[in-house]
Scaffold this active site. Structure first.
Site, PDB file in Angstrom:
ATOM      1  N   LYS A   1       0.888  -1.249   0.001  1.00 27.40           N
ATOM      2  CA  LYS A   1      -0.017   0.044  -0.199  1.00 27.40           C
ATOM      3  C   LYS A   1       1.067   1.109  -0.069  1.00 27.40           C
ATOM      4  CE  LYS A   1      -1.229  -0.693   4.837  1.00 27.40           C
ATOM      5  NZ  LYS A   1      -2.425  -1.178   5.679  1.00 27.40           N
ATOM      6  N   ARG A   2       2.215   1.144   0.383  1.00 27.09           N
ATOM      7  CA  ARG A   2       2.958   2.318   0.455  1.00 27.09           C
ATOM      8  C   ARG A   2       3.450   2.608  -1.221  1.00 27.09           C
ATOM      9  NH1 ARG A   2       3.534   0.254   4.882  1.00 27.09           N
ATOM     10  NH2 ARG A   2       4.765  -1.409   4.094  1.00 27.09           N
TER      11      ARG A   2
END
Ligand code: GLU
Length: 469
Positions: A235-236
């Protein structure tokens, strides 16, 4: 026996596309087996959970076709805390678990090497419960734990390589590994279908099932989803939130079709198939063992096809959230009262064949609703060359004289204006397009001008002409 599967997300962030894929696989498996799909929200990590993430999961599932009310739950792991503690106590009482107050440093000092897992120091020292005393599971010294996995066969783990792992922390709170097992047990789960990243937990969890005296479930560990560099989607780094795709204008049908193709394919070399075909043909044991590449370009192409396949009326409906700015979708650049539904309906079929995601509708039609177009300055500089001013003058004159304001007449008229200067139609229409729409690309120009109308078209070309003085 009724098959019971579960999807057990942790509400610690936006809902991940990999999670959506696991949810769909569980959903289809339950349907195929006449079983039950249970939704359990694993909310015991209080520091990282937020209620809005839970709501996000529920609405994203709903969007993708796992609708509220059509499954069992949602249950909340936190509501089952008493059961988790009771199971920990049972394991202690039966001698399958023992207390330990060693720190990592203590273990390392004893073993004198790099930390390679707990050394079993407290196994037979009879330490009782107390603050700071963690509860560890006594793993068998011999034998092996064989996991039955629908995708992987029978992965086998040597018990002597499994350390005596912690099942409850020093403050008495059970850890995820145990809570997850106890919940599956209390909910009567028969099949655990989840991401491959949990496979290392599985022998430990299966040992807990056995120690608690319940037959373990059948497992299925689905390979992870990776990006173009073969890195696990994160998700980063990557765009992973299902909601982000939804808000960009991916259709739920396209999205779920695409997600199911990650590591599996329907028969007959087909990719875009009705959902009913996937529900019939999907087989968990056919899921490919290698990680699956989440290819956003391919998803876009897929979505374009789904958009083109919609009846126009449905396409118009599907565009509404972007035309009005609903919920988490940004409002369009025009005011609500500037929007003209008839004008939109007139150009909708042209837009439908050109956009890949629904949010792209806005830059394609904003020229119709704004009092003056949003000029893309780079496009302007690139297009407005020597001679453009005169060309626009001639276009205005020719358009003013037009009897019928329709796409065909507009086209032949402008073609003639260009021909006088030895220009092909493409070169002739570029400055007109920029003058009227503000952009170099967009819907077919002459149909656009027809819908925009004579007055507004001429006003815009004259305004552009003034800028060129
Ligand atoms: N809550 C876990 C996760 O989101 C699920 C574990 C499982 O499916 O067993 O990764």
């Amino acid at each position: 026996m009724t098959i019971r599967v579960r999807f057990a997300p942790s509400p610690t962030g936006m809902f991940h596309v990999g999670g959506a894929r696991s949810a769909l696989q569980n959903w289809i498996y339950a349907k195929q087996q006449g079983g039950v799909f249970v939704l359990r929200i694993e909310d015991t990590d209080a520091a990282r959970n937020k209620p809005e993430w839970t709501e996000g999961i529920l609405s994203a599932l709903d969007w993708i076709g796992i609708s509220r009310g059509s499954y069992e739950g949602p249950y909340f792991q936190s509501a089952n805390a008493g059961e988790h503690r009771a199971a920990a106590a049972r394991l202690y009482d039966s001698g399958r678990a023992y207390y330990c107050d060693c720190t990592r440093e203590d273990v390392q000092a004893r073993t004198g090497s790099q930390y390679q897992g707990y050394d079993g120091y407290h196994r037979d020292r009879g330490l009782g419960p107390g603050p700071g005393h963690a509860l560890r599971f006594r793993t068998p010294d011999e034998g092996a734990t064989v996991v039955v996995d629908l995708i992987r066969g029978e992965p086998t783990f040597e018990n002597k390589l499994i350390e005596d792992f912690v099942i409850a922390r020093g403050d008495g709170s059970p850890v995820f590994l145990l809570a997850n097992v106890v919940d599956d047990m209390t909910m009567g789960i028969t099949h655990v279908i989840r991401a491959e990243e949990h496979l290392p937990n599985t022998p430990k969890q299966q040992l807990l099932w056995e120690a608690l005296g319940v037959k373990p479930p059948i497992w299925a560990h689905v390979p992870v989803v990776v990006n173009e560099k073969r890195q696990k989607l994160s998700k980063r780094r990557d765009k992973v939130a299902l909601e982000a795709y939804r808000d960009e204008g991916y259709l739920a049908g396209a999205m779920r079709n695409y997600l199911m193709l990650l590591g599996w394919a329907p028969s007959g070399d087909r990719e875009i198939v009705p959902w009913s075909v996937i529900e019939d043909e999907f087989r968990l044991d056919e899921v490919n063992l290698s990680s699956a590449f989440f290819d956003e370009k391919k998803l876009r192409a897929f979505n374009g096809e789904y958009i083109r396949a919609l009846p126009v009326a449905e396409f118009i409906d599907a565009c509404q959230p972007w035309l009005t700015g609903t919920g988490t979708i940004a409002p369009p650049p025009w005011q609500p009262e500037e929007f003209d539904a008839d004008a939109f309906a007139a150009v909708a079929p042209l837009a439908q064949t050109r956009i890949a995601v629904l949010s792209e509708i806005v830059p394609n039609v904003d020229f119709l609703f704004l009092a003056s177009p949003l000029i893309d300055e780079a496009a302007w500089t690139k297009t407005m060359k020597d001679g453009s001013a005169e060309l626009l003058d001639d276009a205005v004159a020719a358009f003013e004289a037009l009897e019928s304001w329709d796409a065909e007449s507009l086209k032949s008229t402008l073609e003639a204006v260009g021909a006088e200067r030895g220009l092909k139609l493409g070169k002739t229409q570029a400055p007109v397009r920029v003058a009227v729409t503000g952009r170099t690309v967009g819907l077919p120009l002459f149909e656009s001008l027809e819908v925009l109308g004579r007055e507004r078209t001429l006003t815009r070309i004259r305004a552009a002409r003034l800028r060129l003085v």
